[in-house]
Design an enzyme around this catalytic site. Structure first.
Site, PDB file in Angstrom:
ATOM      1  N   HIS A 106       0.816  -1.223   0.000  1.00 60.59           N
ATOM      2  CA  HIS A 106       0.000   0.000   0.000  1.00 60.59           C
ATOM      3  C   HIS A 106       0.847   1.269   0.000  1.00 60.59           C
ATOM      4  O   HIS A 106       0.351   2.346   0.309  1.00 60.59           O
ATOM      5  CB  HIS A 106      -0.942   0.006   1.206  1.00 60.59           C
ATOM      6  N   CYS A 117       3.203  12.604 -13.841  1.00 62.21           N
ATOM      7  CA  CYS A 117       4.176  11.822 -14.619  1.00 62.21           C
ATOM      8  C   CYS A 117       4.582  10.505 -13.958  1.00 62.21           C
ATOM      9  O   CYS A 117       5.285   9.705 -14.564  1.00 62.21           O
ATOM     10  CB  CYS A 117       5.426  12.660 -14.907  1.00 62.21           C
TER      11      CYS A 117
END
Length: 231
Positions: A106, A117
């Site tokens: 996670h 990006c």
């Protein structure tokens, strides 16, 4: 036994003072999950989300690993086979205790991610919506954590580890969140023994061949001692 794969959840860090989103009175209790832990929440109010994770980052920086974290680090150091920790936690307490083979499915509070990006870098103590990506200069920085509705990291690697495991152990997890809730069944189908170490039975307790209940800081060191004594 050659390989132990361990899943850890919020329950292992709770005794270090890091609350779960089910705790009353903690950081999570002041916000709806939809507002601070989803891409949609970030799009609606990035300042709120950044402030929430700044607070979590500060809280995690002050926390220290407990006896359960230290026991798992000892297991990795002294067990003759391989020990892999897959954690749902975004703190760095496993590493602080000395564990090296840790997979953060996670993400981590210590990381920043550019939503534009995809560049990653070390997060500063405080981030804001105006924080620019060092790669593309866009003000699109977000915490490098997996939110509800997003795919956890390193899943192909994790499935492979589960298929190679002789023993799969789940520590301090609720069993509510997929795909982690399916790990025990996947490992069992591949031939692994399964064990749950938890404060109380999880919702998927039936998926485990064995279970022990109690505080992680007590039952994890006991279990590790037994494993090392048999090795």
């Amino acid at each position: 036994m050659r390989k132990i794969v361990i899943l850890t959840g919020a329950g292992i860090s709770a005794e270090s003072g890091l609350g779960t989103f089910r705790d009353e009175g903690g950081l999570w209790a002041r916000h709806r999950i939809e507002d601070v832990a989803t891409p949609e929440g970030f799009a609606r109010d990035p300042a709120l989300v950044q402030g929430f994770y700044n607070a979590r980052r500060m809280q995690a920086a002050k926390a220290a690993p407990n006896a359960a974290h230290h026991a798992l680090a000892r297991l990795e150091a002294e067990f003759a086979g391989a020990v892999v920790i897959v954690t749902q936690n975004v703190d760095g307490l496993h590493e602080a205790a000395g564990s090296r083979a840790v997979i953060h499915m996670h993400g981590t509070l210590a990381g920043a991610l550019c939503a534009d990006c995809g560049h990653r870098w070390d997060a500063p103590p405080e981030m804001s919506p105006a924080h620019a990506c060092p790669a593309c200069a866009m003000p699109a920085a977000r915490p490098d954590v997996v939110w509800f509705g997003e795919m956890p990291y390193f899943m192909e690697e994790i499935w492979t580890h589960l298929e190679e495991a002789d023993l799969f152990v789940s520590i301090g997890t609720s069993g509510n969140v997929y795909p982690a809730a399916a790990f025990a069944q996947h490992a069992m189908r591949a031939g692994a023994d399964t064990l749950e170490l938890n404060l109380e039975p999880s919702v998927n307790a039936r998926d485990f061949a064995q279970a022990r209940h109690g505080k992680a800081s007590e039952i994890v060191p006991q279990w590790v001692q037994e494993i090392l004594a048999r090795a």
